[in-house]
Motif scaffolding. Structure first.
Motif, PDB file in Angstrom:
ATOM      1  N   LEU A   1       1.013  -1.084   0.062  1.00  0.00           N
ATOM      2  CA  LEU A   1       0.086   0.178  -0.134  1.00  0.00           C
ATOM      3  C   LEU A   1       0.840   1.334  -0.015  1.00  0.00           C
ATOM      4  N   LYS A   2       0.165   2.364  -0.764  1.00  0.00           N
ATOM      5  CA  LYS A   2       0.922   3.725  -0.479  1.00  0.00           C
ATOM      6  C   LYS A   2       0.186   4.682  -0.423  1.00  0.00           C
ATOM      7  N   ALA A   3       0.645   5.829  -0.208  1.00  0.00           N
ATOM      8  CA  ALA A   3      -0.283   7.115   0.539  1.00  0.00           C
ATOM      9  C   ALA A   3      -1.471   7.127  -0.593  1.00  0.00           C
ATOM     10  N   GLY A   4      -2.669   7.376  -0.138  1.00  0.00           N
ATOM     11  CA  GLY A   4      -4.074   7.314  -0.710  1.00  0.00           C
ATOM     12  C   GLY A   4      -4.876   6.036  -1.026  1.00  0.00           C
ATOM     13  N   ASP A   5      -4.042   4.905  -0.451  1.00  0.00           N
ATOM     14  CA  ASP A   5      -4.735   3.531  -0.669  1.00  0.00           C
ATOM     15  C   ASP A   5      -5.535   3.428   0.562  1.00  0.00           C
ATOM     16  N   THR A   6      -6.793   2.783   0.638  1.00  0.00           N
ATOM     17  CA  THR A   6      -7.547   2.308   1.568  1.00  0.00           C
ATOM     18  C   THR A   6      -7.607   0.905   1.927  1.00  0.00           C
ATOM     19  N   VAL A   7      -7.805   0.742   2.991  1.00  0.00           N
ATOM     20  CA  VAL A   7      -8.309  -0.735   3.416  1.00  0.00           C
ATOM     21  C   VAL A   7      -9.452  -0.881   4.182  1.00  0.00           C
ATOM     22  N   VAL A   8     -10.458  -1.964   3.762  1.00  0.00           N
ATOM     23  CA  VAL A   8     -11.716  -2.118   4.810  1.00  0.00           C
ATOM     24  C   VAL A   8     -11.232  -3.411   5.252  1.00  0.00           C
ATOM     25  N   GLN A   9     -11.054  -3.391   6.498  1.00  0.00           N
ATOM     26  CA  GLN A   9     -10.595  -4.558   7.331  1.00  0.00           C
ATOM     27  C   GLN A   9     -11.484  -5.108   8.299  1.00  0.00           C
ATOM     28  N   ARG A  10     -11.962  -6.173   7.771  1.00  0.00           N
ATOM     29  CA  ARG A  10     -13.300  -6.891   8.366  1.00  0.00           C
ATOM     30  C   ARG A  10     -13.277  -7.915   9.541  1.00  0.00           C
ATOM     31  N   GLY A  11     -12.401  -7.645  10.622  1.00  0.00           N
ATOM     32  CA  GLY A  11     -11.960  -8.481  11.762  1.00  0.00           C
ATOM     33  C   GLY A  11     -11.221  -9.737  11.284  1.00  0.00           C
ATOM     34  N   THR A  12     -10.163  -9.489  10.504  1.00  0.00           N
ATOM     35  CA  THR A  12      -9.278 -10.599  10.122  1.00  0.00           C
ATOM     36  C   THR A  12      -8.056 -10.362  10.839  1.00  0.00           C
ATOM     37  N   SER A  13      -7.315 -11.535  10.855  1.00  0.00           N
ATOM     38  CA  SER A  13      -5.867 -11.639  11.414  1.00  0.00           C
ATOM     39  C   SER A  13      -5.109 -10.737  10.416  1.00  0.00           C
ATOM     40  N   HIS A  14      -4.319  -9.876  10.969  1.00  0.00           N
ATOM     41  CA  HIS A  14      -3.460  -9.021   9.933  1.00  0.00           C
ATOM     42  C   HIS A  14      -2.120  -8.280  10.773  1.00  0.00           C
ATOM     43  N   ALA A  15      -1.296  -7.746  10.098  1.00  0.00           N
ATOM     44  CA  ALA A  15      -0.335  -6.902  10.660  1.00  0.00           C
ATOM     45  C   ALA A  15       0.151  -5.983   9.616  1.00  0.00           C
ATOM     46  N   TRP A  16       0.814  -4.945  10.205  1.00  0.00           N
ATOM     47  CA  TRP A  16       1.308  -3.670   9.442  1.00  0.00           C
ATOM     48  C   TRP A  16       2.722  -3.815   9.195  1.00  0.00           C
ATOM     49  N   SER A  17       3.527  -3.839   8.013  1.00  0.00           N
ATOM     50  CA  SER A  17       5.049  -4.095   8.108  1.00  0.00           C
ATOM     51  C   SER A  17       5.406  -2.912   7.117  1.00  0.00           C
ATOM     52  N   ASN A  18       6.259  -2.136   7.631  1.00  0.00           N
ATOM     53  CA  ASN A  18       6.693  -1.067   7.018  1.00  0.00           C
ATOM     54  C   ASN A  18       8.248  -1.322   6.411  1.00  0.00           C
ATOM     55  N   ARG A  19       8.209  -1.625   5.116  1.00  0.00           N
ATOM     56  CA  ARG A  19       9.761  -2.300   4.710  1.00  0.00           C
ATOM     57  C   ARG A  19      10.193  -1.134   3.789  1.00  0.00           C
ATOM     58  N   SER A  20       9.746   0.063   4.109  1.00  0.00           N
ATOM     59  CA  SER A  20      10.606   0.991   3.325  1.00  0.00           C
ATOM     60  C   SER A  20      11.473   1.895   4.534  1.00  0.00           C
ATOM     61  N   ALA A  21      12.148   2.875   4.145  1.00  0.00           N
ATOM     62  CA  ALA A  21      13.320   3.728   4.655  1.00  0.00           C
ATOM     63  C   ALA A  21      12.609   4.858   5.585  1.00  0.00           C
ATOM     64  N   ASP A  22      11.235   5.112   5.096  1.00  0.00           N
ATOM     65  CA  ASP A  22      10.315   6.079   5.900  1.00  0.00           C
ATOM     66  C   ASP A  22       9.390   5.844   6.719  1.00  0.00           C
ATOM     67  N   PRO A  23       8.969   6.619   7.590  1.00  0.00           N
ATOM     68  CA  PRO A  23       7.825   6.309   8.432  1.00  0.00           C
ATOM     69  C   PRO A  23       6.445   6.208   7.539  1.00  0.00           C
ATOM     70  N   CYS A  24       5.523   5.592   8.045  1.00  0.00           N
ATOM     71  CA  CYS A  24       4.373   5.444   7.341  1.00  0.00           C
ATOM     72  C   CYS A  24       3.214   5.665   8.472  1.00  0.00           C
ATOM     73  N   VAL A  25       2.339   6.718   7.751  1.00  0.00           N
ATOM     74  CA  VAL A  25       1.084   7.200   8.821  1.00  0.00           C
ATOM     75  C   VAL A  25      -0.039   6.617   8.076  1.00  0.00           C
ATOM     76  N   ILE A  26      -1.000   6.099   9.149  1.00  0.00           N
ATOM     77  CA  ILE A  26      -2.294   5.593   8.767  1.00  0.00           C
ATOM     78  C   ILE A  26      -3.254   5.981   9.619  1.00  0.00           C
ATOM     79  N   ALA A  27      -4.320   6.682   9.037  1.00  0.00           N
ATOM     80  CA  ALA A  27      -5.553   6.770   9.977  1.00  0.00           C
ATOM     81  C   ALA A  27      -6.537   5.866   9.752  1.00  0.00           C
ATOM     82  N   PHE A  28      -7.175   5.487  11.249  1.00  0.00           N
ATOM     83  CA  PHE A  28      -7.841   4.384  11.305  1.00  0.00           C
ATOM     84  C   PHE A  28      -9.230   4.779  11.885  1.00  0.00           C
TER      85      PHE A  28
END
Length: 180
Positions: A147-174
């Motif tokens: 995912l990149k800036a502007g992408d959205t996810v609809v997460q419906r009670g699933t098992s998941h994690a967030w992995s930042n594999r880039s060199a910069d921070p990632c900011v997500i609004a939930f």
């Protein structure tokens, strides 16, 4: 990454006498960090305890902190994920359990040494996730989605994690909502 995430500015507006105005302005006060992941910050912006929400609530973020919203409610938060390179390989069950306990949701962790990511989690929520800055990988049990800036996810009670594999921070609004 030793850099502290920038504070999240929160503006709360109200309608008084048919005129709107800013009631509160400034850095959101409820910020949680994870000592095992320097640069990680979870900022709780607002919380509701039911639907429909009460518009008269002054500042509900001062109460008990959990990842999940209250029954029938919702929670809005902004999370900064530091690059994985700064902590990956240094985190085990103890650190992950400590994070979920500090977030008030020890039961959300689905940690396993065999899991695809140490911070795998599952909550009974419907989450709307909007990537604001940077890039991140949504880790699921059977696949990964970049995912990149502007992408959205609809997460419906699933098992998941967030992995930042880039060199910069990632900011997500939930925006998380209690679900059945």
């Amino acid at each position: 990454m030793s850099e502290k995430p920038k504070p999240v500015r929160r503006i709360v507006v109200v309608d008084e006498g048919d005129k709107s105005r800013a009631l509160m302005q400034g850095a959101a006060p409820d910020v949680r960090t994870d000592s095992a992941r320097p640069g990680f910050a979870s900022t709780r912006i607002w919380l509701t305890d039911r639907t429909p929400a009460r518009l008269s609530t002054v500042d509900p973020t001062r109460g008990k902190h959990t990842l999940e919203p209250p029954p029938g409610g919702s929670v809005c938060r902004v999370v900064t994920f530091p690059p994985d390179a700064g902590w990956r390989g240094k985190v085990g069950a103890r650190e992950v359990q400590g994070y979920f306990a500090a977030m008030g949701s020890p039961g959300a962790s689905t940690y396993s040494p065999r899991a695809p990511h140490p911070y795998m989690q599952k909550t009974r929520t419907l989450d709307f996730c909007l990537v604001l800055e940077g890039e991140i990988t949504l880790v699921l049990d059977t696949e990964e989605v970049h995912l990149k800036a502007g992408d959205t996810v609809v997460q419906r009670g699933t098992s998941h994690a967030w992995s930042n594999r880039s060199a910069d921070p990632c900011v997500i609004a939930f925006s998380s909502h209690d679900a059945a």
